[in-house]
Scaffold this motif. Structure first.
Motif, PDB file in Angstrom:
ATOM      1  N   TYR A   1       0.807  -1.215   0.000  1.00  0.00           N
ATOM      2  CA  TYR A   1       0.000   0.000   0.000  1.00  0.00           C
ATOM      3  C   TYR A   1       0.848   1.277   0.000  1.00  0.00           C
ATOM      4  N   THR A   2       2.158   1.147   0.136  1.00  0.00           N
ATOM      5  CA  THR A   2       3.038   2.317   0.192  1.00  0.00           C
ATOM      6  C   THR A   2       2.936   3.145  -1.082  1.00  0.00           C
ATOM      7  N   ASP A   3       3.119   2.483  -2.237  1.00  0.00           N
ATOM      8  CA  ASP A   3       3.057   3.197  -3.517  1.00  0.00           C
ATOM      9  C   ASP A   3       1.655   3.704  -3.815  1.00  0.00           C
ATOM     10  N   ILE A   4       0.652   2.928  -3.446  1.00  0.00           N
ATOM     11  CA  ILE A   4      -0.741   3.342  -3.696  1.00  0.00           C
ATOM     12  C   ILE A   4      -1.055   4.631  -2.948  1.00  0.00           C
ATOM     13  N   GLN A   5      -0.596   4.703  -1.667  1.00  0.00           N
ATOM     14  CA  GLN A   5      -0.886   5.888  -0.872  1.00  0.00           C
ATOM     15  C   GLN A   5      -0.131   7.119  -1.383  1.00  0.00           C
ATOM     16  N   ARG A   6       1.144   6.920  -1.751  1.00  0.00           N
ATOM     17  CA  ARG A   6       1.912   8.060  -2.281  1.00  0.00           C
ATOM     18  C   ARG A   6       1.297   8.546  -3.593  1.00  0.00           C
ATOM     19  N   SER A   7       0.834   7.608  -4.396  1.00  0.00           N
ATOM     20  CA  SER A   7       0.183   7.978  -5.652  1.00  0.00           C
ATOM     21  C   SER A   7      -1.049   8.842  -5.381  1.00  0.00           C
ATOM     22  N   ALA A   8      -1.824   8.485  -4.350  1.00  0.00           N
ATOM     23  CA  ALA A   8      -3.025   9.250  -4.022  1.00  0.00           C
ATOM     24  C   ALA A   8      -2.671  10.657  -3.551  1.00  0.00           C
ATOM     25  N   ILE A   9      -1.613  10.776  -2.730  1.00  0.00           N
ATOM     26  CA  ILE A   9      -1.179  12.099  -2.245  1.00  0.00           C
ATOM     27  C   ILE A   9      -0.760  12.983  -3.412  1.00  0.00           C
ATOM     28  N   LEU A  10       0.024  12.413  -4.341  1.00  0.00           N
ATOM     29  CA  LEU A  10       0.469  13.184  -5.512  1.00  0.00           C
ATOM     30  C   LEU A  10      -0.701  13.581  -6.389  1.00  0.00           C
ATOM     31  N   TYR A  11      -1.692  12.694  -6.515  1.00  0.00           N
ATOM     32  CA  TYR A  11      -2.887  13.019  -7.303  1.00  0.00           C
ATOM     33  C   TYR A  11      -3.602  14.232  -6.702  1.00  0.00           C
ATOM     34  N   ASN A  12      -3.842  14.191  -5.388  1.00  0.00           N
ATOM     35  CA  ASN A  12      -4.547  15.297  -4.729  1.00  0.00           C
ATOM     36  C   ASN A  12      -3.769  16.607  -4.852  1.00  0.00           C
ATOM     37  N   LEU A  13      -2.441  16.517  -4.658  1.00  0.00           N
ATOM     38  CA  LEU A  13      -1.614  17.727  -4.757  1.00  0.00           C
ATOM     39  C   LEU A  13      -1.614  18.267  -6.178  1.00  0.00           C
ATOM     40  N   GLY A  14      -1.497  17.367  -7.161  1.00  0.00           N
ATOM     41  CA  GLY A  14      -1.510  17.807  -8.555  1.00  0.00           C
ATOM     42  C   GLY A  14      -2.818  18.484  -8.935  1.00  0.00           C
ATOM     43  N   MET A  15      -3.937  17.958  -8.451  1.00  0.00           N
ATOM     44  CA  MET A  15      -5.234  18.579  -8.743  1.00  0.00           C
ATOM     45  C   MET A  15      -5.327  19.970  -8.122  1.00  0.00           C
ATOM     46  N   CYS A  16      -4.729  20.151  -6.939  1.00  0.00           N
ATOM     47  CA  CYS A  16      -4.702  21.484  -6.322  1.00  0.00           C
ATOM     48  C   CYS A  16      -3.885  22.460  -7.179  1.00  0.00           C
ATOM     49  N   TYR A  17      -2.698  22.011  -7.627  1.00  0.00           N
ATOM     50  CA  TYR A  17      -1.878  22.868  -8.501  1.00  0.00           C
ATOM     51  C   TYR A  17      -2.653  23.234  -9.770  1.00  0.00           C
ATOM     52  N   LEU A  18      -3.376  22.260 -10.325  1.00  0.00           N
ATOM     53  CA  LEU A  18      -4.114  22.484 -11.566  1.00  0.00           C
ATOM     54  C   LEU A  18      -5.228  23.501 -11.352  1.00  0.00           C
ATOM     55  N   ARG A  19      -5.953  23.350 -10.252  1.00  0.00           N
ATOM     56  CA  ARG A  19      -7.098  24.236  -9.991  1.00  0.00           C
ATOM     57  C   ARG A  19      -6.658  25.664  -9.647  1.00  0.00           C
ATOM     58  N   ILE A  20      -5.540  25.777  -8.922  1.00  0.00           N
ATOM     59  CA  ILE A  20      -5.119  27.106  -8.482  1.00  0.00           C
ATOM     60  C   ILE A  20      -4.507  27.915  -9.632  1.00  0.00           C
ATOM     61  N   GLY A  21      -4.043  27.209 -10.689  1.00  0.00           N
ATOM     62  CA  GLY A  21      -3.498  27.883 -11.857  1.00  0.00           C
ATOM     63  C   GLY A  21      -2.038  28.299 -11.682  1.00  0.00           C
ATOM     64  N   ASN A  22      -1.367  28.581 -12.795  1.00  0.00           N
ATOM     65  CA  ASN A  22       0.032  29.057 -12.803  1.00  0.00           C
ATOM     66  C   ASN A  22       1.004  28.061 -12.159  1.00  0.00           C
ATOM     67  N   HIS A  23       0.668  26.793 -12.164  1.00  0.00           N
ATOM     68  CA  HIS A  23       1.547  25.745 -11.634  1.00  0.00           C
ATOM     69  C   HIS A  23       1.565  24.560 -12.604  1.00  0.00           C
ATOM     70  N   LYS A  24       1.671  24.865 -13.887  1.00  0.00           N
ATOM     71  CA  LYS A  24       1.544  23.841 -14.915  1.00  0.00           C
ATOM     72  C   LYS A  24       2.577  22.728 -14.747  1.00  0.00           C
ATOM     73  N   GLU A  25       3.841  23.082 -14.590  1.00  0.00           N
ATOM     74  CA  GLU A  25       4.900  22.074 -14.507  1.00  0.00           C
ATOM     75  C   GLU A  25       4.765  21.230 -13.237  1.00  0.00           C
ATOM     76  N   LEU A  26       4.462  21.885 -12.105  1.00  0.00           N
ATOM     77  CA  LEU A  26       4.314  21.157 -10.844  1.00  0.00           C
ATOM     78  C   LEU A  26       3.162  20.157 -10.926  1.00  0.00           C
ATOM     79  N   ALA A  27       2.043  20.595 -11.520  1.00  0.00           N
ATOM     80  CA  ALA A  27       0.883  19.713 -11.645  1.00  0.00           C
ATOM     81  C   ALA A  27       1.214  18.495 -12.508  1.00  0.00           C
ATOM     82  N   LEU A  28       1.873  18.736 -13.650  1.00  0.00           N
ATOM     83  CA  LEU A  28       2.196  17.638 -14.563  1.00  0.00           C
ATOM     84  C   LEU A  28       3.181  16.657 -13.916  1.00  0.00           C
TER      85      LEU A  28
END
Length: 596
Positions: free
Chosen positions: A210-237
């Motif tokens: 579950y280690t990789d699954i959980q880290r994947s979920a954290i990165l997904y949530n963080l990436g969606m925040c970067y995407l929604r807030i705007g001006n963080h294209k590279e970080l989100a990708l």
């Protein structure tokens, strides 16, 4: 109400009451002789059920792992029925109910899942493992999130966080809290919470997979925040790509749905039609592979948006069939689970009846050996009389509860029919009779779907739990403010000066629902531009007056009379009185009062 019925029963049967009192006095005098027989009865009833409970739970887990949720539900329900959490088997009871609620949650039966989880609350502090309480709180939080009640979802995630011990479990809960912040558009708070979790690898020492699954979920949530807030294209990708890479290692198609959806959202935001379509297709394919009907529908909707007009029409036809099929499947599943519970309760009642008969026979033999015929007759008569009264009052209480539930279900059903049925029919008719290749038609369809969604969410809010603690007044004001528009002005008087602690919980709930009914009728049937509501306490009575300047025509007055029947009934249940006055020129007025 039950006390009143009990008094009336005793008034009609005063002879039985006097006899009961006399027999009770005699029964006390024979309590010493009765003790030995009672000990044998208790010993019999406290038969060890641990082996049978464990066997049923193991079968439930086996069926759950095999994807047979209906069979798993049956065995978990059988396990919890023979548990007696007040005395023992607390862990087994909580574990079984948590699995039942999880199955109900997966099938979209969120309100039944909430009811099931609530049954575990009195025993969470008595469980031997903190993870049981964490699982209950986390599932309750996810349940609230799925019904768009993010405030309660956040509350229960924080409860789970307080119980968590391991670093990995805390990180998982913080990730879920970050997801709720994301839903609430609190992007900065979510980023501040999630970014530290990505700085180091947090390992699950118990289940390393579950280690990789959980880290994947954290990165997904963080990436969606970067995407929604705007001006963080590279970080989100970067977040989305790393999350996808981790999930691909696990070969978990269910988790891949979210990864591909994230990349679809990214390329939709940054206007790359080709890649947007590719990832929309991949997300849909994964949802089909794991047979997740809800995700299939959602991902197919994204594919309709991303694909060309010709393919979108084909996808749309599939989308309509899937929606209809999913609604039917969920209804069947809910009915099936309801039948399982009914049959299990019936079996339990029959088994208890057989056990009680056996205990009774053993007690009769013991009494015949240890006491005289007279004492036996008196004690037996007393026991059966008390049992009869208990069953009578219990049966009456259950009947009233069932009637209240049926009334509530009918009311919600009628509201769904009145407010949604016609919109759904018109939307389906529009979709089938118009060319969905046309951009304007597609936009109108999406607008209609949005309206249906917001109406459904409002109905859910109207029937949600009402807080009666210190948050009651803000919640009440928030509900009223929902009816305020640029054309409707609402004046409230006396709310802040009132000591709300003087009102008990039931009266707070009734006052909340009464105001909800009044303002709902004003919104639907009146063209009022000004509404006034005044509340005060006078001589240990709460006095309230509602006035609006609506144009109540003859037809509207008839609707008003029928619609406010619930208001009158609610006030009467707390010994209150209410008066309605409606006039063609002056609008509408309602005054009511009840004792505090």
């Amino acid at each position: 109400m039950m006390i009143k019925n009990l008094i009336q029963f005793f008034q009609k049967k005063y002879t039985v009451f006097c006899l009961l009192l006399f027999c009770s006095v005699l029964a006390i005098s024979f309590s010493v002789q009765y003790y030995e027989a009672k000990e044998k009865e208790i010993k019999y009833i406290k038969k060890d059920q641990s082996v049978e409970i464990k066997k049923r739970i193991e079968k439930g887990n086996a069926f759950l792992n095999a994807g047979k949720s209906d069979s798993a539900f049956l065995y978990f329900n059988k396990a919890q029925l023979i548990c007696n959490p007040k005395e023992n088997y607390v862990d087994d009871y909580v574990y079984s109910l948590t699995n039942i609620a999880d199955i109900q949650h997966r099938n979209g039966d969120f309100y039944e899942a909430e009811t099931t989880l609530t049954k575990t609350f009195p025993y969470l502090e008595k469980t031997s493992k903190p993870k049981f309480a964490i699982n209950v709180y986390s599932l309750m939080a996810n349940n609230y999130s799925r019904t768009y009640d993010n405030e309660n979802g956040l509350l229960y995630q924080k409860k789970a966080l307080k119980k968590a011990v391991s670093t990995f479990r805390k990180a998982a809960i913080l990730s879920d809290i970050g997801f709720i912040y994301l839903q609430q558009e609190r992007y900065k708070e979510a980023i501040d919470l999630l970014e530290p979790l990505t700085k180091r690898k947090i390992v699950d020492k118990i289940e390393p997979k579950y280690t990789d699954i959980q880290r994947s979920a954290i990165l997904y949530n963080l990436g969606m925040c970067y995407l929604r807030i705007g001006n963080h294209k590279e970080l989100a990708l970067n977040c989305f790509n790393e999350s996808l890479e981790l999930t691909l290692k696990t070969k978990d198609d269910y988790e891949l749905i979210a990864n591909y959806f994230a990349l679809y959202s990214f390329y939709k935001t940054y206007n790359n039609p080709k890649l947007k379509k590719i990832y929309a297709q991949k997300a849909y394919d994964c949802a089909k592979k794991v047979k997740a009907s809800t995700y299939q529908i959602n991902m197919l909707a994204n594919l309709i948006e991303a694909d060309n007009a010709e393919n979108s029409q084909k996808h749309w036809e599939t989308y309509i069939r899937m929606v209809d099929s999913t609604l039917i499947s969920r209804k069947k599943a809910q009915n099936q689970f309801a039948n399982i519970i009914y049959d299990s309760n019936k079996d339990k009642a029959e088994n208890l009846e057989l056990k009680n008969k056996k205990v009774e026979n053993e007690l009769q033999l013991e009494r015949q050996k240890n006491r005289s015929t007279i004492s036996y007759v008196i004690i037996t008569f007393s026991v059966f009389l008390v049992l009869f009264l208990s069953l009578y009052m219990s049966s009456k209480g259950k009947k009233e509860k069932i009637e209240a539930i049926n009334e509530s279900e009918l009311r919600i059903s009628k509201k769904l029919h009145d407010e949604l049925a016609n919109d759904v029919y018109e939307t389906l008719s529009f979709a089938t009779s118009n060319d969905m290749k046309n951009f304007d038609n597609k936009e109108k369809l999406l607008s209609n779907l949005d309206q249906i969604y917001y109406k459904a969410r409002n109905i859910s809010k109207e029937n949600s739990l009402i807080k009666t603690n210190e948050e009651y007044l803000p919640a009440l004001k928030e509900m009223i403010s929902g009816y305020k528009t640029p054309s409707v002005n609402i004046l409230l008087n006396g709310f802040d000066s009132l000591d709300w602690n003087k009102l008990d919980r039931s009266k707070k709930i009734i006052l909340y629902r009464v105001l909800q009914e009044l303002f709902e009728n004003m919104k639907k049937h009146s063209n009022a531009s000004l509404v006034s509501f005044t509340i005060k306490i006078n001589d240990k009575n709460l006095m309230a007056t509602y006035i609006d300047n609506g144009d109540w025509t003859k037809n509207n007055r008839l609707i008003l009379k029928n619609g406010l029947q619930n208001v009158e009934n609610r006030i009467k249940t707390i010994n209150g009185t209410i008066t309605f006055v409606n006039n063609l020129e002056k609008g509408f007025k309602a005054s009511f009062n009840f004792p505090i």
